[in-house]
Motif scaffolding. Structure first.
Motif, PDB file in Angstrom:
ATOM      1  N   GLY A  58       0.824  -1.213   0.000  1.00  0.00           N
ATOM      2  CA  GLY A  58       0.000   0.000   0.000  1.00  0.00           C
ATOM      3  C   GLY A  58       0.850   1.252   0.000  1.00  0.00           C
ATOM      4  O   GLY A  58       0.578   2.216  -0.729  1.00  0.00           O
ATOM      5  N   ASN A  59       1.901   1.256   0.806  1.00  0.00           N
ATOM      6  CA  ASN A  59       2.801   2.404   0.888  1.00  0.00           C
ATOM      7  C   ASN A  59       3.522   2.628  -0.439  1.00  0.00           C
ATOM      8  O   ASN A  59       3.661   3.760  -0.907  1.00  0.00           O
ATOM      9  N   ILE A  60       3.978   1.549  -1.073  1.00  0.00           N
ATOM     10  CA  ILE A  60       4.672   1.657  -2.366  1.00  0.00           C
ATOM     11  C   ILE A  60       3.729   2.200  -3.431  1.00  0.00           C
ATOM     12  O   ILE A  60       4.094   3.086  -4.218  1.00  0.00           O
ATOM     13  N   VAL A  98       4.172   3.291  -9.682  1.00  0.00           N
ATOM     14  CA  VAL A  98       4.376   1.849  -9.812  1.00  0.00           C
ATOM     15  C   VAL A  98       4.149   1.354 -11.239  1.00  0.00           C
ATOM     16  O   VAL A  98       4.951   0.576 -11.769  1.00  0.00           O
ATOM     17  N   VAL A  99       3.066   1.801 -11.879  1.00  0.00           N
ATOM     18  CA  VAL A  99       2.750   1.299 -13.224  1.00  0.00           C
ATOM     19  C   VAL A  99       3.851   1.640 -14.225  1.00  0.00           C
ATOM     20  O   VAL A  99       4.338   0.752 -14.945  1.00  0.00           O
ATOM     21  N   PRO A 100       4.322   2.902 -14.296  1.00  0.00           N
ATOM     22  CA  PRO A 100       5.432   3.198 -15.217  1.00  0.00           C
ATOM     23  C   PRO A 100       6.706   2.424 -14.886  1.00  0.00           C
ATOM     24  O   PRO A 100       7.404   1.951 -15.790  1.00  0.00           O
ATOM     25  N   PHE A 104       7.078  -0.544 -13.309  1.00  0.00           N
ATOM     26  CA  PHE A 104       6.992  -1.963 -13.647  1.00  0.00           C
ATOM     27  C   PHE A 104       6.768  -2.179 -15.143  1.00  0.00           C
ATOM     28  O   PHE A 104       7.224  -3.179 -15.704  1.00  0.00           O
ATOM     29  N   GLY A 105       6.079  -1.242 -15.779  1.00  0.00           N
ATOM     30  CA  GLY A 105       5.923  -1.337 -17.233  1.00  0.00           C
ATOM     31  C   GLY A 105       7.268  -1.275 -17.932  1.00  0.00           C
ATOM     32  O   GLY A 105       7.583  -2.099 -18.812  1.00  0.00           O
ATOM     33  N   THR A 106       8.077  -0.317 -17.504  1.00  0.00           N
ATOM     34  CA  THR A 106       9.429  -0.196 -18.064  1.00  0.00           C
ATOM     35  C   THR A 106      10.275  -1.414 -17.721  1.00  0.00           C
ATOM     36  O   THR A 106      11.040  -1.921 -18.556  1.00  0.00           O
ATOM     37  N   LEU A 107      10.135  -1.887 -16.486  1.00  0.00           N
ATOM     38  CA  LEU A 107      10.889  -3.056 -16.032  1.00  0.00           C
ATOM     39  C   LEU A 107      10.632  -4.255 -16.940  1.00  0.00           C
ATOM     40  O   LEU A 107      11.576  -4.927 -17.389  1.00  0.00           O
ATOM     41  N   PHE A 108       9.361  -4.532 -17.243  1.00  0.00           N
ATOM     42  CA  PHE A 108       9.032  -5.710 -18.050  1.00  0.00           C
ATOM     43  C   PHE A 108       9.492  -5.553 -19.502  1.00  0.00           C
ATOM     44  O   PHE A 108       9.927  -6.519 -20.134  1.00  0.00           O
ATOM     45  N   ILE A 109       9.427  -4.333 -20.016  1.00  0.00           N
ATOM     46  CA  ILE A 109       9.891  -4.102 -21.390  1.00  0.00           C
ATOM     47  C   ILE A 109      11.403  -4.319 -21.480  1.00  0.00           C
ATOM     48  O   ILE A 109      11.904  -5.021 -22.366  1.00  0.00           O
ATOM     49  N   VAL A 110      12.132  -3.720 -20.525  1.00  0.00           N
ATOM     50  CA  VAL A 110      13.589  -3.868 -20.501  1.00  0.00           C
ATOM     51  C   VAL A 110      13.970  -5.331 -20.269  1.00  0.00           C
ATOM     52  O   VAL A 110      14.864  -5.873 -20.942  1.00  0.00           O
TER      53      VAL A 110
END
Length: 697
Positions: free
Chosen positions: A188-190, A196-198, A200-206
């Protein structure tokens, strides 16, 4: 296939992990929070020792990859072995799905996790078995998924290390471990604090892009699956490196001894630091919390606990009356909130026996648990010490030869035992209690015929009742007084117990049933105890280890720490209500006062019956440390944070004034500084004494 090509999945991921770690170290080196200058030697140490540590740690972390790769083969799908294997998987899946597996007995999310894991394994094995023409393609995508998972975890760890450094200026410590305990709050704090969405979105693409290139280099492993001999060669090399890493990683950690703290932190491997934090369960108070000068801290402590020796909690307890060496039975009840009892407003009639016993006992109506785990409750009644940051002393490495309630009884010639219906190995209880002079009576000591019902936590409380009576009868025959500390187990998920005992079926698995069954078992214990010749010479202390739940709107919701406690000894202890605020750590020193014990004490807990006692309670989580006093809750937290809340009573109709337990907690706009310094003094001195081994016998 050449030997190097066999190792392609390993060295590809290792090179990627090392590259990410180097980039991360450079970023952290120049981070604004890294307020330090580094010599050439410091920089060389950071990157050279850090590099070696990273390689060795990843060798250990790639064990799962080895396990996956080594079992890739075509032979296991040949008839009839493939069908036998598939049949075993289906049988296991049905066993878990039946609702009668060991996973279901434990409860929680474990059955669902087990069902999902075995279900996926069965499904994939079935695809590979029954679709041989598609086997290569399916295996390729499974291989791609495993490699992608490793890449994601490597990147995710780097991102987590960055944000942790951004928050605390160090690599992982016990706070990171704590984040795993309070998953809901942390997620919840995170979600509220970061995009978070940008991210993790970037994380999965990379991660997907990097995985593509890694697979290109290493897919030859599944295109030309190694033979059995080649897999043996691969395993010999891997286990040799694994053994080297197991030996070398702790050695390298000892090289983190620079006077520059940032050098040590940047040199360290984050994953290994997390492992150390998990195993050592400690959080350095002096690094993360507000402090006051040492002399001031001990002066403040001496103002609360009088006549202390310098820089310690040691003082002499002297009684004007003759010591009374009665037997003592301490019963700590699992997960037992005050609001389960009728006097605190409960209308379900789930504690009829303890409701009745309370009217015949010295009842402490305003007592608070130290923490929200069993080990905290055991620490509180055994060490009578504030709940210091990190894990309970019970689970720490330095947990033996302490000054305990058991050691006081030993001095007085008592037999001292810890009774537990489960395996005392759990939660490090066996190590702690045996290391502090207690004899252990747990499930391992039961003969098969002594067990009528058990679940994953141990034998039911009724079986422990019979064992406790048997143990106490044997002790009474020796002519020496006994002190027995019994920890109950039945009021714990999955809340299963024998049917036909109470009006809530044992297979209903309800919290109320667990509470009522434990109450029923305690009634049986006292009914049997009253028939024993030692009963009239025995004092019974009944207290909860912690509340059933600790979740709330604030870091330390006060009502979730309010627990019942009573001392019962007909003809010796007068039945009445003690209404002053007190802590779980005070219950045993108060008992020693009733017995007129003379002893040299190191306890922070006090005899609340003494006129110089100043009411207060100490409550905590793993990292939020609180003091309740003067209707104010003061909380000190890592990063030198301080919060205070005014406690505003929410009266419940029909409940006596001294049994009200619900409060609104309103933040104070202006801090009461004297309470802040007192809070710091308690926790700072307790941490200092433990660190200096001043709490040892």
């Amino acid at each position: 296939m050449s030997f190097l090509k066999k190792l392609a999945p390993f060295y590809s991921l290792t090179l990627f992990y090392i590259s990410v770690s180097i980039v991360l170290r450079i970023i952290l080196l120049f981070h604004p929070i890294t307020q330090s200058s580094f010599s050439f030697i410091d920089t060389l140490s950071i990157f050279s020792i850090g590099l070696i540590s990273d390689i060795l740690v990843f060798i250990l972390a790639s064990g799962f990859l080895w396990l996956y790769l080594i079992f890739i083969s075509n032979s296991k799908y040949l008839k009839p072995y493939g069908y036998i294997h598939f049949g075993i998987l289906i049988a296991l899946l049905l066993y878990i799905f039946s609702g009668k597996s060991i996973l279901t007995e434990y409860g929680g999310a474990l059955p669902e996790i087990g069902l999902a894991f075995v279900g996926i394994k069965t499904f994939l094995f079935g695809l590979l078995l029954f679709l041989p023409t598609k086997r290569d393609k399916i295996r390729y995508w499974l291989f791609a998924f495993v490699m992608f998972l490793y890449v994601v975890l490597i990147l995710q760890n780097a991102i987590s290390e960055y944000f942790f450094w951004n928050e605390f200026g160090v690599k992982y410590n016990f706070i990171a471990v704590n984040y795993l305990v309070y998953t809901n709050e942390v997620i919840g704090n995170i979600m509220e604090s970061y995009p978070v969405v940008p991210i993790f979105g970037t994380l999965f693409i990379v991660a997907g892009t990097i995985t593509f290139f890694i697979i290109k280099k290493s897919k030859i492993y599944i295109e030309k699956i190694p033979s059995v001999f080649e897999k043996i060669q691969l395993s010999v090399v891997y286990f040799s490196l694994f053994g080297l890493a197991l030996w070398a990683v702790p050695k390298l950690a000892t090289a983190e001894n620079s006077p520059n703290v940032f050098t040590n932190e940047l040199q360290a491997n984050g994953i290994y630091r997390f492992y150390l934090a998990f195993m050592n369960s400690e959080l350095d108070y002096f690094k993360f919390y507000k402090t006051v000068p040492k002399q001031e801290a001990y002066a403040l402590l001496n103002n609360q606990i009088h006549n202390l020796k310098p820089f310690s909690s040691t003082r002499t307890i002297h009684s004007d009356s003759v010591e009374i060496h009665k037997n003592v039975v301490l019963i700590t009840i699992e997960s037992y909130s005050a609001d389960f009892m009728k006097m605190y407003g409960n209308e379900q009639n789930i504690t009829p026996f303890l409701d009745s016993l309370a009217t015949k006992s010295l009842l402490f109506t305003n007592l608070y648990a130290s923490g929200n785990r069993t080990v905290r409750g055991l620490e509180a009644v055994t060490l009578c010490l504030p709940p210091t940051a990190g894990e309970s002393v019970v689970k720490r490495e330095d947990n033996k030869n302490k000054f305990t309630t058991g050691s006081v009884f030993h001095q007085k010639g008592y037999q001292v035992k810890y009774l537990y219906g489960g395996d005392a190995f759990f939660d490090n209880m066996e190590d702690f209690f045996s290391g502090n002079g207690y004899d252990i009576v747990d499930k391992k000591t039961f003969a098969p015929e002594e067990i009528t019902f058990s679940n994953v936590w141990g034998v039911c409380d009724e079986d422990m009742v019979n064992k406790a009576i048997q143990t106490m009868n044997a002790e009474a025959q020796t002519g020496k007084p006994f002190f027995n500390h019994w920890m109950t187990v039945s009021n714990h998920r999955p809340f299963t117990y024998p049917n036909g005992k109470i009006d809530i079926p044992g297979d209903a698995k309800s919290r109320e049933g667990g509470v009522k069954y434990t109450d029923y078992a305690l009634n049986k214990f006292f009914t049997k105890a009253q028939k024993q010749p030692w009963f009239k010479n025995t004092v019974f202390v009944i207290i909860s280890d912690h509340c059933a739940s600790s979740a709330g709107k604030t870091e330390l919701p006060v009502d979730k720490y309010h627990i019942p406690a009573m001392i019962y000894a007909p003809g010796f202890v007068e039945p009445k209500h003690y209404t002053q605020l007190m802590s779980q750590i005070d219950i045993m020193p108060t008992l020693f006062g009733l017995l007129n014990f003379n002893y040299q004490s190191k306890f922070f807990g006090q005899d609340v019956m003494k006129p110089n006692y100043k009411p207060r309670a100490l409550i905590a989580t793993y990292q939020d440390l609180g003091l309740l006093k003067d209707n104010v809750l003061t909380i000190i937290s890592p990063k030198q944070q301080v919060k205070q809340f005014a406690l505003e009573l929410k009266p419940k109709e029909g409940v006596a004034s001294d049994c009200q337990i619900y409060y609104n907690q309103k933040p104070l706009a202006t801090l009461r500084k004297e309470l802040v310094t007192e809070t710091i003094a308690y926790y700072q001195t307790a941490s200092d004494i433990l660190k200096r081994k001043g709490y040892n016998k």
